[in-house]
Enzyme design. Sequence first.
Site, PDB file in Angstrom:
ATOM      1  N   PHE A   1      -1.848  -0.849  -9.977  1.00  0.00           N
ATOM      2  CA  PHE A   1      -2.516  -1.958  -9.276  1.00  0.00           C
ATOM      3  C   PHE A   1      -3.676  -2.376  -9.887  1.00  0.00           C
ATOM      4  O   PHE A   1      -4.315  -3.607  -9.342  1.00  0.00           O
ATOM      5  CB  PHE A   1      -2.672  -1.701  -7.871  1.00  0.00           C
TER       6      PHE A   1
ATOM      7  N   LYS B   1       0.878  -1.254   0.169  1.00  0.00           N
ATOM      8  CA  LYS B   1       0.037  -0.063  -0.035  1.00  0.00           C
ATOM      9  C   LYS B   1       0.879   1.350  -0.071  1.00  0.00           C
ATOM     10  O   LYS B   1       1.264   1.509   1.285  1.00  0.00           O
ATOM     11  CB  LYS B   1      -0.926   0.042   1.308  1.00  0.00           C
TER      12      LYS B   1
ATOM     13  N   ARG C   1     -17.003   1.107  -1.336  1.00  0.00           N
ATOM     14  CA  ARG C   1     -15.983   0.809  -0.353  1.00  0.00           C
ATOM     15  C   ARG C   1     -16.325  -0.759   0.075  1.00  0.00           C
ATOM     16  O   ARG C   1     -17.487  -0.880   0.476  1.00  0.00           O
ATOM     17  CB  ARG C   1     -16.010   1.504   0.836  1.00  0.00           C
TER      18      ARG C   1
HETATM   19  P1  ATP Z   1      -6.098   6.345   3.296  1.00  0.00           P
HETATM   20  O1  ATP Z   1      -6.819   7.228   3.995  1.00  0.00           O
HETATM   21  O2  ATP Z   1      -5.793   5.232   4.309  1.00  0.00           O
HETATM   22  O3  ATP Z   1      -5.037   6.772   2.502  1.00  0.00           O
HETATM   23  P2  ATP Z   1      -8.357   6.200   1.521  1.00  0.00           P
HETATM   24  O4  ATP Z   1      -9.665   6.315   2.281  1.00  0.00           O
HETATM   25  O5  ATP Z   1      -7.765   7.300   0.692  1.00  0.00           O
HETATM   26  O6  ATP Z   1      -7.219   5.503   2.445  1.00  0.00           O
HETATM   27  P3  ATP Z   1      -8.613   3.219   1.005  1.00  0.00           P
HETATM   28  O7  ATP Z   1      -9.780   2.700   0.043  1.00  0.00           O
HETATM   29  O8  ATP Z   1      -9.088   3.460   2.112  1.00  0.00           O
HETATM   30  O9  ATP Z   1      -8.714   5.010   0.429  1.00  0.00           O
HETATM   31  O10 ATP Z   1      -7.200   2.965   0.512  1.00  0.00           O
HETATM   32  C1  ATP Z   1      -6.773   2.949  -0.342  1.00  0.00           C
HETATM   33  C2  ATP Z   1      -6.051   3.853  -1.105  1.00  0.00           C
HETATM   34  O11 ATP Z   1      -4.873   3.332  -0.886  1.00  0.00           O
HETATM   35  C3  ATP Z   1      -6.083   4.073  -2.466  1.00  0.00           C
HETATM   36  O12 ATP Z   1      -7.030   5.123  -2.692  1.00  0.00           O
HETATM   37  C4  ATP Z   1      -4.777   4.335  -3.171  1.00  0.00           C
HETATM   38  O13 ATP Z   1      -4.508   5.663  -3.017  1.00  0.00           O
HETATM   39  C5  ATP Z   1      -3.817   3.613  -1.912  1.00  0.00           C
HETATM   40  N1  ATP Z   1      -3.163   2.646  -2.502  1.00  0.00           N
HETATM   41  C6  ATP Z   1      -1.801   2.363  -2.300  1.00  0.00           C
HETATM   42  N2  ATP Z   1      -1.502   1.193  -2.814  1.00  0.00           N
HETATM   43  C7  ATP Z   1      -2.453   0.622  -3.461  1.00  0.00           C
HETATM   44  C8  ATP Z   1      -2.500  -0.492  -3.926  1.00  0.00           C
HETATM   45  N3  ATP Z   1      -1.623  -1.586  -4.022  1.00  0.00           N
HETATM   46  N4  ATP Z   1      -4.014  -0.818  -4.222  1.00  0.00           N
HETATM   47  C9  ATP Z   1      -5.028   0.014  -4.047  1.00  0.00           C
HETATM   48  N5  ATP Z   1      -4.944   1.096  -3.452  1.00  0.00           N
HETATM   49  C10 ATP Z   1      -3.438   1.455  -3.113  1.00  0.00           C
END
Ligand code: ATP
EC number: 6.5.1.1
Length: 610
Positions: free
Chosen positions: A359, A269, A436
């Site tokens: 990804f 991530k 989500r």
């Molecule tokens: P956070 O606030 O933790 O960054 P978020 O609310 O923006 O998360 P989430 O769906 O919770 O979004 O977490 C996924 C996010 O992580 C994605 O929006 C992307 O930007 C990031 N990310 C990084 N690496 C990856 C990956 N390998 N696959 C999917 N998303 C990834």
Amino acid sequence: MSTGRTDIPVRLIADVFERIEVITSRIQMTALLVTLFKQTPPEIIDRVVYLIQGRLWPDWKELPELGVGEKLLVKAIALATNSSEAQVEDLAKSLGDLGKVAEQLKSRISGRQQGVTLFSFTQQQPELTVNKVYDTLVRVAMAQGEGSKDLKIRLLAGLLREASPKEAKFIVRFVEGRLRVGIGEATVMDALAITYGGGVAARQVIERAYNLRADLGKVAKILALNGLEALRNVRPEVGVPIRPMLAERLSDPKEILEKVGGDAFIEYKYDGERAQIHKKDDKVWIFSRRLENITHQYPDVVELARDHLKAREVIVEGEIVAYDLDTGELKPFQELMHRKRKHEVRTVLKEYPVKVFLFDLLYADGRDYTIEPLPVRRGKLLEIVDRTEEFTVAEYIRTSDVKELEKFFLKAISDGAEGVMVKALHDGSIYQAGTRGWLWIKFKRDYRSEMIDTVDLVVVGAFYGKGRRGGKYGALLMAAYNDEKDVFETVCKVGSGFKDEDLDKLPEILKPYIRDRKSPRVVAEMEPDVWVEPALVAEIIGAELTLSPIHTCAYGRIKSDAGLSIRFPRFIRWRPDKRPEDATTSNELVEMYNQQLKKIAGESKPVEEA
Ligand code: ATP
């Protein structure tokens, strides 16, 4: 200008905005929109949808904004109402908002005009229509370069002159950007479903189409002109962003693997900016997590995509991450923000180089991959990416072994990632656009406090400060998003964690969103000193999640007379990359609360930090 059957008076839209200032429930709001849509000819439903969302087109279009600041607006109002700029400004001080100023000045004039009309029998002015207002506002936006300020003022003043007092208030608030947050897209979709789809059941089809093509105006037009069946067949289109799939979160690796079905892809991530990259021949678009067009910020990524995506038409997703040129090491998200603040592109490219880690693949050469399971999407992604050091596929393993997951997590952290994403790979592991869900689960490193993770909450109110903070705002009322009801439910009042400069900037940041009364989209028991339209998202951490009778988040879900709250909340930073609807949801907070309980009961052990 079109007239007759393909147009309607803009008064109908101004009425809706006037009514929602006083109504309190979403059902009433939906009913108002249904009445409006029923009167709208299908040919202009897109324009009506944009106008009620307070915009002229989706934000991601590479089109200019209105470009009318407060000063120009004051000039236009003065010109249209035969007042002086000083008069307009004085009145703004006492009424608090330029929309009301325009309304009041116009009603003085129309009072006078009415008097004249009665005696002289002059013909009444034709009503302002949606097309007239929309076309004129487009001309205002398009006016660029030398002399454009004057042109913008003249165009706006012309509109305001023809407007009734109520319409003038609507137009001014539209121009100020105040209407952008008033009516949620979920409510618009409900109203479209009732008007054109035969009932709320159609909402699902509308939402799916919107998830695949984030242009609610166009989706509404397809529905209104061609019916629900046509909408069912909507597929992604290169150049139109797809709403992103999002992950749930858990802190126990064993539970995570069980939840995704045992076998999974585990990916780094990365801590950067999410990017949805579209390519058609040589043209490349990059869209952010909140679907803004960020192509111009990353000319280097545009070039990389052009050179290394081996498909004529393609949509892929990945993370753009800053790195250190000397060591090759990845840098945290904040580094990218430096890049955004600088304007000289050439120095930026040298000072803040980036890598791209892809990804997912959503569309390629006519085929919609969002409906394919992850292994198929990944297979195609590996096939079409010509991988290099700077442009590559996210680091990953495939495993069903908890130990391996934990090992890979620690490796990810030591390589500068935030943690890992665990992704289901069974037959049902499609790309759930705009959702989500449990097909992706994030496993992050932040276990420093009892709270498993930070949360992103929306400002819905503010409190005046005391003592050292006298005369400023001292705390904010924060809310989670209830995505089922499209409302914001309060979670905590946050006053810690702000630096002095954050507090100094608060009045300016909040100003455009201050409201006289609570927005119908906010559910609150606590009364702040001022209400704030849900628009701004901040990252918050706290000691733990607790139950509270004065907060409305997930009220009654865990205990009959309490909602969820955060103990000792602390402001960490603003999250301008998130829309209010991207905030942590009430459901997620319930999940986090349950996780926390388990942790306290010793049922799950968090992984040690690297
Ligand atoms: P956070 O606030 O933790 O960054 P978020 O609310 O923006 O998360 P989430 O769906 O919770 O979004 O977490 C996924 C996010 O992580 C994605 O929006 C992307 O930007 C990031 N990310 C990084 N690496 C990856 C990956 N390998 N696959 C999917 N998303 C990834």
